[in-house]
Scaffold this active site. Structure first.
Site, mmCIF file in Angstrom:
data_model
loop_
_atom_site.group_PDB
_atom_site.id
_atom_site.type_symbol
_atom_site.label_atom_id
_atom_site.label_comp_id
_atom_site.label_asym_id
_atom_site.label_seq_id
_atom_site.Cartn_x
_atom_site.Cartn_y
_atom_site.Cartn_z
ATOM 1 N N GLU A 53 -33.688 19.371 34.801
ATOM 2 C CA GLU A 53 -32.316 19.053 35.197
ATOM 3 C C GLU A 53 -31.978 19.589 36.576
ATOM 4 O O GLU A 53 -31.231 18.977 37.348
ATOM 5 C CB GLU A 53 -31.322 19.593 34.164
ATOM 6 C CG GLU A 53 -31.277 18.809 32.868
ATOM 7 C CD GLU A 53 -32.481 19.067 31.957
ATOM 8 O OE1 GLU A 53 -33.230 20.047 32.206
ATOM 9 O OE2 GLU A 53 -32.686 18.292 31.006
ATOM 10 N N HIS A 95 -27.160 19.164 20.909
ATOM 11 C CA HIS A 95 -26.693 17.798 21.134
ATOM 12 C C HIS A 95 -25.208 17.652 20.872
ATOM 13 O O HIS A 95 -24.737 16.582 20.534
ATOM 14 C CB HIS A 95 -27.464 16.817 20.245
ATOM 15 C CG HIS A 95 -28.919 16.761 20.570
ATOM 16 N ND1 HIS A 95 -29.815 17.668 20.071
ATOM 17 C CD2 HIS A 95 -29.624 15.938 21.369
ATOM 18 C CE1 HIS A 95 -31.028 17.406 20.534
ATOM 19 N NE2 HIS A 95 -30.937 16.345 21.338
#
Lengths: 444, 327
Positions: B59, B128
Site C-alpha cells: 500500500e 475487512h
C-alpha cells in the site's frame, strides 16, 4: 400535585400522590374520607396516605366535586400517580347540560403538567428564547413536555405562538386519556366520609391463604418494615447493656388516687403514672445529661433539649411520638401531652414532626402487664427506659415486712456511651424522684 | 437518469472520467481483473493494463507511485483494497501527499484520489471492517469524502478526481450493493465541502455520513409514522473540510443534536462536529449533544453477537433518536 384529566366527559383536576419526603417514592391509600359526588373545599382532607415513614392526611388541592376515586384503599400508588379526580362545579354543570365530551377548555384551575425533577432546569436555547420574549420561566405557565417535565425549546415556542397565558388552558391531549375500568369501579365501593380511623376494622394486613392450610402469609406493611429496619439497625450497631431497679411508689399511688378524679374533671385527661415517671426521668436527665446523647464515632453529642420519645403501641405496630422540651413542662402538662400523643397515634394522625427529634425513650411496658422487659434502644439514642407494672408486694423495711406498691424500671443502654456506674446513678436518681412524690406534691 | 447501485456509480465516474481525461488512471491490487470488490470491473478491457494498473501488495507503494505520478501531471486514482490495509500507506498520505503543496510553497500539488472501501458488511471481522477515517481526520492538506448515496458517490468521485489536491475517498462497503438511486447521465459534480440535508424535520437533528445515513433515514421514517417525531437528517458527505455552515444551520433548526457514525466514538468525526456546535451555538442548544458511535474496542468481532453489539443499526439509531426527542 395535580393535572387536568377528563373522565366520562367531565374535565377535572387529577389529584396526585405528593412527594412526601426525600426518599419516598410511593404511598398507600389508607382510607378514603370522601366518596364520589362529595363536595370538597381546598385543603379538606380527602384521604389518608400511609408511607413507611408516616401516615398523613391528603388535603384537596382544589375546591370542587370528587368525581372518581382512582386508587383503592390499601393500594400503593407511586408519587405523581393520580389518586382521584376533582371537578369544579362549573364543569359538572357543563357536562350535565351537554353530554358531549367537553374538551376541558373551561377548566377553572388550569394546571401545569409535570412537576418533574427537570422542571426547573432550563437549556441554553430555552433561556435564550425566554429572555428574547421576556418570559419568566419560573412563573410562566408553560407545559414541560420533555424528560421529567423539562420545558423544551419547542414548549417555549408553542407558548409564544399561543400568545402566552392562553396556552395553559389547553389541556394536554395526553392528560385526557381515559382511566381503565377497574379503577373507576372503585367509585361504587361505599366510603366513609366522617369519623376517624383505625378503630373499627384492622387496617392493612391482607391475609392470603396460600401454600396449603398449615400456614398463611401476612403482607408486611410499610410501617412494619420500617420498624424492622430500625430495630435491626439498633441491635446491629449499638452494643446493648441492660440493668434494672426496683422503686417503691406507694406514696405516688396514694397521691394519684387522691387527685385523679379531680384532675380528670378539671383537665379532661387522665392523670397517669407515666406523667410522674416522665417528670422523674427528666429531673434525672438534668442531673446526668450524658443520658441524653448520641454516639458519633469520634465524639459524643449531648443534646441540650430533653425531648422524650414515648413508645405507643397500636393494634399492629408501635410508634414513638416525641414530647418536645419535656423539661419545661410540669406534671399536668406532661399528662396532657401524653394523652394527646396517644390519641393521635391510635387515630393514625401523627405527623412527621410529632415523631422526630427524640433524645431519650420511655416505654410504658407496664400497660401490657409486664414486670420485666428488655427494650431495644430507639436508634440513635443512648438509652431506653421501661416502666413496668406496679404490683403490691411484701417488702422488708427497717426489719419489718410491709405491703408496698412496687415497680421495676428497666434500662437498656448504649455501652459505647454509658457504663454501669453512671446508669446506676441515673436510675437511683429516677428512683429518688419517684419516691419523693407524695400527697404534698404539686401537679402544676 | 438511470437507477444505479452505489458501486456502479463509483465505477461509472471513474470510467467516464478516464474517457474524458487521458491523465486519469487507476492503480491498485488486482484492479486489472476488476478488483476484489468489482469497482474497476471491465475497465482494463476498455483502457488497457497501463491505465488500469495492477500493483504489488504494498500500500505504501500504491500511494507513493500515485503521488509521484500526480506530481508529474497525472491524475491517479489509487485503490486500497480494504481501508483496513491503508495503514502502511499513512506515511505517504499524511507526510507526503497532504503536505506537498505547503512544503513546496505552492509550486507543486498532488491531485490524487485514494479510494478506501471501509466499514463492516457482516462477517468481515477486523481486517475487512474498519473505519479508519479518524486516523486521517484532522490532517491539514487532505480532503476526505464519504458519500452515502449513488448520486453523491458519482458526483463526489468526479469532484475528487478533478480536485487539485489529495482526496481520500471513503466508500462504505455496505452501500456498494445495498444502496442504489437515480444518477444523472453524463457529467456532474457534488462539490467537496458541502453537506446535504437528506430529510427535513423539526424535533431533532441527526448528523451523520456513510451507511448510518440510511439507518437514520429509516429510523426517522418509522419515528415520524409511529410516534410523530420529526427528524432533520444532515449527511455530511465531506468529512474534511467539514461544512460548518450546514452543521450549524441543521443544529440550530431543532437545538437537539445526535451525531452518528460507525467509527469509534473517542476522537471520531462526531467529536469535532460536537465541538463546532458547542463553540458556535451554545445558546441555541436545547439538549446535550448526543453521539451514537462504535464502541472504543479495537475492531468489530466475527461472531454475530459481537458484531451486533459493535455495529450501528436502525434499531439502535431509532432508540437514540427517540430518547433525544423525549429529552
Amino acid at each position: 400535585m395535580s393535572e387536568t384529566k377528563t373522565i366520562d366527559g367531565i374535565p377535572g383536576v387529577a389529584v396526585t400522590v405528593p412527594h412526601l419526603a426525600e426518599s419516598l417514592v410511593s404511598a398507600t391509600v389508607g382510607k378514603w374520607l370522601v366518596s364520589p359526588g362529595d363536595y370538597v373545599k381546598q385543603y379538606d382532607v380527602i384521604c389518608e396516605l400511609i408511607t413507611e415513614k408516616v401516615t398523613t392526611e391528603m388535603p384537596s388541592p382544589v375546591e370542587g366535586v370528587v368525581t372518581h376515586l382512582l386508587v383503592k384503599e390499601g393500594t400503593e400508588a407511586a408519587v405523581g400517580e393520580p389518586l382521584c379526580i376533582i371537578a369544579g362545579q362549573a364543569e359538572l354543570a357543563e357536562a350535565g347540560k351537554a353530554k358531549a365530551p367537553a374538551d376541558g377548555q373551561a377548566a377553572e384551575v388550569p394546571a401545569i403538567k409535570g412537576g418533574g425533577a427537570m422542571r426547573n432546569r432550563y437549556s441554553p436555547a430555552v433561556q435564550a428564547l425566554a429572555a428574547e420574549h421576556g418570559i419568566r420561566l419560573d412563573e410562566a405557565r408553560i407545559e414541560g413536555t420533555g424528560f421529567e417535565g423539562r420545558i423544551t425549546r419547542k414548549d417555549v415556542l408553542a407558548y409564544i405562538e399561543s400568545g402566552g397565558a392562553k396556552a395553559n388552558l389547553e389541556p394536554k391531549r395526553a392528560a385526557a386519556e381515559t382511566v381503565t375500568a377497574p379503577e373507576t369501579q372503585e367509585a361504587e365501593v361505599p366510603v366513609r366520609s366522617t369519623g376517624l380511623h383505625l378503630s373499627d376494622e384492622p387496617r392493612i394486613p391482607k391475609i392470603e391463604v396460600e401454600g396449603g392450610d398449615r400456614e398463611y402469609f401476612i403482607d408486611v406493611t410499610p410501617i412494619r418494615s420500617t420498624i424492622a429496619r430500625n430495630m435491626r439497625q439498633s441491635v446491629a450497631e449499638i452494643p446493648h447493656a441492660w440493668t434494672m431497679i426496683e422503686v417503691d411508689v406507694t406514696n405516688l399511688v396514694n397521691l394519684r388516687n387522691k387527685v385523679k378524679n379531680e384532675f380528670y374533671q378539671r383537665e379532661g385527661v387522665n392523670l397517669t403514672y407515666l406523667a410522674f415517671l416522665l417528670k422523674a426521668v427528666v429531673g434525672a436527665i438534668k442531673d446526668y445529661p450524658i443520658m441524653n446523647s448520641v454516639w458519633a464515632v469520634d465524639k459524643i453529642i449531648v443534646k441540650r433539649d430533653i425531648n422524650l420519645s414515648l413508645a405507643v403501641g397500636t393494634e399492629d405496630s408501635v410508634f414513638t411520638p416525641v414530647i418536645k422540651q419535656a423539661d419545661r413542662k410540669n406534671i399536668a402538662g406532661l399528662a396532657r401531652e401524653i394523652d394527646e400523643l396517644a390519641k393521635k397515634t391510635r387515630a393514625g394522625k401523627l405527623t412527621m414532626s410529632d415523631m422526630s427529634g427524640g433524645t431519650f425513650t420511655v416505654n410504658n411496658t407496664g400497660a401490657f402487664g409486664s414486670i420485666l422487659s428488655q427494650p431495644i434502644i430507639n436508634y440513635p439514642q443512648a438509652a431506653n427506659l421501661t416502666f413496668e407494672s406496679i404490683v403490691k408486694r411484701p417488702v422488708v423495711i427497717k426489719d419489718m415486712i410491709g405491703v408496698r406498691s412496687m415497680v421495676n424500671l428497666c434500662l437498656s443502654l448504649d455501652h459505647r456511651i454509658l457504663d454501669g456506674v453512671i446508669c446506676g446513678r441515673f436510675l437511683q436518681r429516677v428512683k429518688e424522684n419517684l419516691e419523693s412524690f407524695d400527697e404534698s406534691t404539686n401537679l402544676y | 437518469m438511470a437507477l444505479m447501485k452505489y458501486l456502479e456509480a463509483i465505477r461509472s465516474a471513474m470510467h467516464e472520467e478516464m474517457g474524458r481525461d487521458d491523465r486519469v488512471f487507476v492503480l491498485g491490487e488486482d484492479v486489472g481483473k476488476g478488483g476484489v470488490l468489482n469497482a474497476t470491473k471491465g475497465m482494463r478491457d476498455v483502457y488497457g493494463p497501463e491505465r488500469v494498473l495492477d500493483t504489488p501488495l504494498a500500500e505504501s507503494a500504491i500511494a507513493g507511485v500515485a503521488i509521484g505520478a500526480a506530481m508529474h501531471g497525472m491524475r491517479p486514482i489509487a485503490e486500497i483494497q480494504f481501508a483496513d490495509f491503508i495503514f502502511p500507506a499513512t506515511n505517504q498520505i499524511i507526510s507526503e501527499a497532504a503536505k506537498i503543496r505547503y512544503r513546496s510553497n505552492n509550486d507543486w500539488s498532488c491531485p490524487i484520489v485514494i479510494r478506501a472501501p471501509y466499514g463492516a458488511t457482516g462477517g468481515g471481522a477486523l481486517y475487512h471492517s474498519q473505519c479508519p477515517e479518524s486516523v486521517f481526520f484532522g490532517t491539514p492538506g487532505l480532503k476526505i469524502v464519504a458519500p452515502s448515496t449513488a448520486y453523491d458517490a458519482k458526483g463526489l468521485m468526479l469532484a475528487a478526481i478533478r480536485d487539485p489536491d489529495p482526496v481520500l475517498y471513503f466508500e462504505h462497503k455496505k452501500c456498494y450493493l445495498g444502496v442504489s438511486g437515480e444518477v444523472p447521465d453524463g457529467d456532474y459534480i457534488v462539490p467537496i465541502g458541502k453537506a446535504d440535508v437528506k430529510r427535513e424535520g423539526k424535533d431533532i437533528t441527526v448528523i451523520t455520513y456513510g451507511m448510518t445515513v440510511h439507518y437514520a433515514l429509516a429510523a426517522a421514517e418509522q419515528l415520524e409514522e409511529e410516534e410523530g417525531i420529526s427528524s432533520h437528517v444532515l449527511d455530511l458527505r465531506t468529512l474534511q473540510p467539514l461544512d460548518k455552515e450546514a452543521i450549524l444551520a441543521a443544529a440550530k433548526k431543532t437545538g437537539k443534536v445526535l451525531i452518528i457514525h460507525e467509527d469509534n466514538k473517542t476522537g471520531g468525526i462526531g467529536a469535532e462536529v460536537s465541538a463546532i456546535i458547542a463553540e458556535e451555538m451554545l445558546y441555541d442548544l436545547d439538549a446535550p449533544i448526543m453521539r451514537l458511535c462504535g464502541p472504543d474496542v479495537p475492531a468489530v468481532g466475527t461472531s454475530p453477537t459481537t458484531e451486533k453489539f459493535f455495529l450501528p443499526s436502525t434499531d439502535k439509531v431509532k432508540q437514540a433518536m427517540r430518547s433525544l426527542a423525549l429529552y
